[in-house]
Design an enzyme around this catalytic site. Structure first.
Site, PDB file in Angstrom:
ATOM      1  NE  ARG A 174     -45.431 -87.484   5.783  1.00  0.00           N
ATOM      2  CZ  ARG A 174     -46.010 -86.322   6.094  1.00  0.00           C
ATOM      3  NH1 ARG A 174     -46.225 -85.998   7.359  1.00  0.00           N
ATOM      4  NH2 ARG A 174     -46.362 -85.464   5.166  1.00  0.00           N
TER       5      ARG A 174
ATOM      6  NE  ARG B  58     -45.119 -87.102  14.427  1.00  0.00           N
ATOM      7  CZ  ARG B  58     -44.196 -86.496  13.670  1.00  0.00           C
ATOM      8  NH1 ARG B  58     -42.945 -86.896  13.713  1.00  0.00           N
ATOM      9  NH2 ARG B  58     -44.533 -85.487  12.888  1.00  0.00           N
TER      10      ARG B  58
ATOM     11  CG  ASN C  78     -46.246 -73.185   9.863  1.00  0.00           C
ATOM     12  OD1 ASN C  78     -46.003 -72.098   9.334  1.00  0.00           O
ATOM     13  ND2 ASN C  78     -46.381 -74.304   9.174  1.00  0.00           N
TER      14      ASN C  78
ATOM     15  CE1 TYR D 233     -49.928 -82.482   6.384  1.00  0.00           C
ATOM     16  CE2 TYR D 233     -49.780 -84.878   6.248  1.00  0.00           C
ATOM     17  CZ  TYR D 233     -49.262 -83.665   6.663  1.00  0.00           C
ATOM     18  OH  TYR D 233     -48.071 -83.638   7.331  1.00  0.00           O
TER      19      TYR D 233
ATOM     20  CG  HIS E  88     -52.184 -83.655   9.063  1.00  0.00           C
ATOM     21  ND1 HIS E  88     -52.669 -82.391   8.894  1.00  0.00           N
ATOM     22  CD2 HIS E  88     -50.890 -83.509   9.419  1.00  0.00           C
ATOM     23  CE1 HIS E  88     -51.706 -81.512   9.125  1.00  0.00           C
ATOM     24  NE2 HIS E  88     -50.612 -82.162   9.448  1.00  0.00           N
TER      25      HIS E  88
ATOM     26  CG  ASP F 273     -49.182 -86.982   9.416  1.00  0.00           C
ATOM     27  OD1 ASP F 273     -50.142 -87.191  10.179  1.00  0.00           O
ATOM     28  OD2 ASP F 273     -48.498 -85.934   9.448  1.00  0.00           O
TER      29      ASP F 273
ATOM     30  CD  GLU G 230     -47.578 -82.916  13.306  1.00  0.00           C
ATOM     31  OE1 GLU G 230     -46.799 -83.755  12.842  1.00  0.00           O
ATOM     32  OE2 GLU G 230     -48.243 -82.148  12.609  1.00  0.00           O
TER      33      GLU G 230
ATOM     34  CD  GLU H 180     -47.189 -87.735  11.990  1.00  0.00           C
ATOM     35  OE1 GLU H 180     -46.411 -88.274  11.173  1.00  0.00           O
ATOM     36  OE2 GLU H 180     -47.264 -86.513  12.154  1.00  0.00           O
TER      37      GLU H 180
ATOM     38  CD  GLU I 150     -41.855 -84.816  10.103  1.00  0.00           C
ATOM     39  OE1 GLU I 150     -42.208 -84.486  11.258  1.00  0.00           O
ATOM     40  OE2 GLU I 150     -42.556 -84.635   9.100  1.00  0.00           O
TER      41      GLU I 150
ATOM     42  CD1 TRP J  17     -55.404 -79.021   5.828  1.00  0.00           C
ATOM     43  CD2 TRP J  17     -53.757 -78.703   7.303  1.00  0.00           C
ATOM     44  NE1 TRP J  17     -54.215 -79.068   5.153  1.00  0.00           N
ATOM     45  CE2 TRP J  17     -53.196 -78.894   6.025  1.00  0.00           C
ATOM     46  CE3 TRP J  17     -52.911 -78.511   8.404  1.00  0.00           C
ATOM     47  CZ2 TRP J  17     -51.803 -78.882   5.790  1.00  0.00           C
ATOM     48  CZ3 TRP J  17     -51.546 -78.481   8.198  1.00  0.00           C
ATOM     49  CH2 TRP J  17     -51.001 -78.666   6.898  1.00  0.00           C
TER      50      TRP J  17
HETATM   51  O1  KDG Z   1     -47.011 -76.664  10.691  1.00  0.00           O
HETATM   52  C1  KDG Z   1     -47.683 -77.847  10.401  1.00  0.00           C
HETATM   53  C2  KDG Z   1     -46.732 -78.886   9.850  1.00  0.00           C
HETATM   54  O2  KDG Z   1     -45.579 -78.950  10.610  1.00  0.00           O
HETATM   55  C3  KDG Z   1     -47.398 -80.239   9.821  1.00  0.00           C
HETATM   56  O3  KDG Z   1     -48.509 -80.201   9.006  1.00  0.00           O
HETATM   57  C4  KDG Z   1     -46.419 -81.277   9.303  1.00  0.00           C
HETATM   58  O4  KDG Z   1     -47.848 -83.044  10.046  1.00  0.00           O
HETATM   59  C5  KDG Z   1     -46.748 -82.650   9.752  1.00  0.00           C
HETATM   60  C6  KDG Z   1     -45.632 -83.603   9.838  1.00  0.00           C
HETATM   61  O5  KDG Z   1     -45.882 -84.717  10.265  1.00  0.00           O
HETATM   62  O6  KDG Z   1     -44.515 -83.227   9.481  1.00  0.00           O
HETATM   63 MG    MG Z   2     -47.717 -84.881  11.201  1.00  0.00          MG
END
Ligand code: KDG
Ligand code: MG
Length: 403
Positions: A148, A284, A38, A160, A213, A211, A263, A237, A340, A403
């Site tokens: 979630r 993840r 992404n 977010y 993040h 999450d 992730e 998460e 997910e 972010w």
């Molecule tokens: O490309 C970034 C997203 O996939 C991410 O922000 C999504 O954190 C995310 C999640 O847990 O799905």
């Molecule tokens: Mg995430």
């Protein structure tokens, strides 16, 4: 042996950008792999076209492990999201081909099903606690066993996970990165209230996830975990950035809230300390960003030794090809935890016809030979690539944050 005679990279934007690798063999068999990273899509597309595809031609498509090693060790430059996403795309496509040649769905090649279906979690989000809980109720009505929860933070204009659209969340929303503002203290006040309201409305039979993040320091994450413990979160998460895996030791000292991370990991080395010291409960990492089914199985095997379970990333920027591959992996891996699932738009689903299905909070990859997913190239060609960035985040005083 099916010999690779061609491979091409298809970039399409049916609502969002996707990069897909299609490999063709001399017997007419084809396989697909997701190569979407992404906000950095064309870096992987170029890496594949210029540096990987020429090395594939003439190879035996059945030699999945050898080709993986060739692309990993043979590049000299190991790891990294671009390299590992490119390798993942090749790996997925080769498993797809092997399944088609064998006449079996990929999960059968991975040892067969370990369970009847794959528990998934959906995303409930809203600008307020009330709105988020209402959306979560809707997910519960649709049969989801895990949800979630993300809600807006009072006093902040953006948060977010909170989308403008009620059903489809798409953070890569601009031609240049959007700037968001973040306040940890405001956020830390609202999340326990969200969980309290959700438990009150939804009861205790549904799993609730959240999450963070990458936005907290370890000690802040410890505090949030402790505040949420009475509401029994399924996981927290990405509590803190995980480049420093040892940071999770501090979180563990302060909370028993289960932790999920990974992730953005692309290699087993990103998770080694976290797994071996049992600093996390769920890993993840995903097929598309962590080197494909072949490498993800290696990560899962290490995790299994330490009772860490899988919880693969599955946001909309992972194409239906990655989703299909993830479901074959999930069904067959002994230490599966949860998957997910963020629904793709109807445009995306039309470009990627697939055999996987959702029912009652569970998913199944289907029994079509291979991955059970394809790309409709005639349709894909009608959607031109559109540059789109993920946002950046700043503290209220302007300091750049995660972010
Ligand atoms: O490309 C970034 C997203 O996939 C991410 O922000 C999504 O954190 C995310 C999640 O847990 O799905
Ligand atoms: Mg995430």
């Amino acid at each position: 042996m099916p010999k690779i005679v061609a491979a091409r990279v298809i970039v399409t934007c049916p609502g969002r950008n996707f990069v897909t690798l299609k490999i063709e063999c001399d017997d007419g068999t084809t396989g697909v792999g997701d190569a979407t990273l992404n906000g950095r899509e064309l870096a992987v597309a170029t890496y594949l076209t210029e540096h990987v595809v020429p090395c594939l031609i003439g190879r035996d498509a059945h030699r999945i492990e050898d080709i993986w090693q060739y692309l990993y060790k043979g590049a000299y430059w190991r790891r990294g999201p671009v390299t590992m996403t490119a390798i993942a795309a090749v790996d997925m496509a080769l498993w797809d081909i092997k399944g088609k040649v064998a006449g079996l769905p990929v999960y059968q090649l991975l040892g067969g099903a370990c369970r009847e279906g794959v528990m998934v979690y959906g995303h409930a989000n809203g600008t307020t606690i009330e709105e988020t809980v209402e959306v979560a109720r809707e997910y519960q009505r649709q049969g989801y066993k895990a949800i979630r929860l993300q809600c807006g933070v009072p006093g902040m204009t953006s948060s977010y996970g909170v989308s403008k659209d009620r059903y489809f969340y798409e953070p890569a929303d601009a031609d240049l990165p959007t700037e968001n503002v973040w306040s940890t203290s405001k956020y830390l006040r609202v999340v326990p209230e969200l969980f309290a309201a959700a438990r009150e409305a939804l009861g205790w039979d549904v799993h609730l996830l959240h999450d963070i993040h990458h936005r907290l320091t370890p000690i802040e994450a410890g505090r949030l975990g402790r505040d949420l413990e009475p509401w029994r979160p399924f996981w927290l998460e990405d509590a803190t950035p995980a480049e420093n895996q040892a940071a999770f030791r501090l979180i563990r000292q302060h909370t028993t809230a289960p932790l999920a991370v990974g992730e953005i990991f692309n290699s087993i080395w990103d998770a080694k300390t976290l797994i071996e010291e049992q600093l996390i409960d769920y890993i993840r990492a995903t097929v598309v960003h962590a080197g494909g089914i072949t490498h993800l199985r290696r990560i899962a095997a290490l995790a299994d030794l330490y009772q860490v379970r899988t919880g693969c990333h599955g946001a909309t920027d992972l194409s239906p090809v990655a989703m299909a591959a993830a479901l074959h992996f999930d069904l067959s891996v002994p230490n599966f935890g949860i998957q997910e699932y963020m629904r793709h738009t109807p445009e995306t689903d039309a470009v990627f016809p697939h055999a996987y299905s959702f029912e009652g909070g569970m998913m199944h990859p289907g029994d079509a030979p291979g991955l059970g997913v394809d790309i409709d190239e005639a349709l894909a060609v009608g959607y031109d690539y559109k540059r789109a960035f993920l946002p950046v985040n700043r503290l209220e005083d302007g300091t750049l944050w995660s972010w």
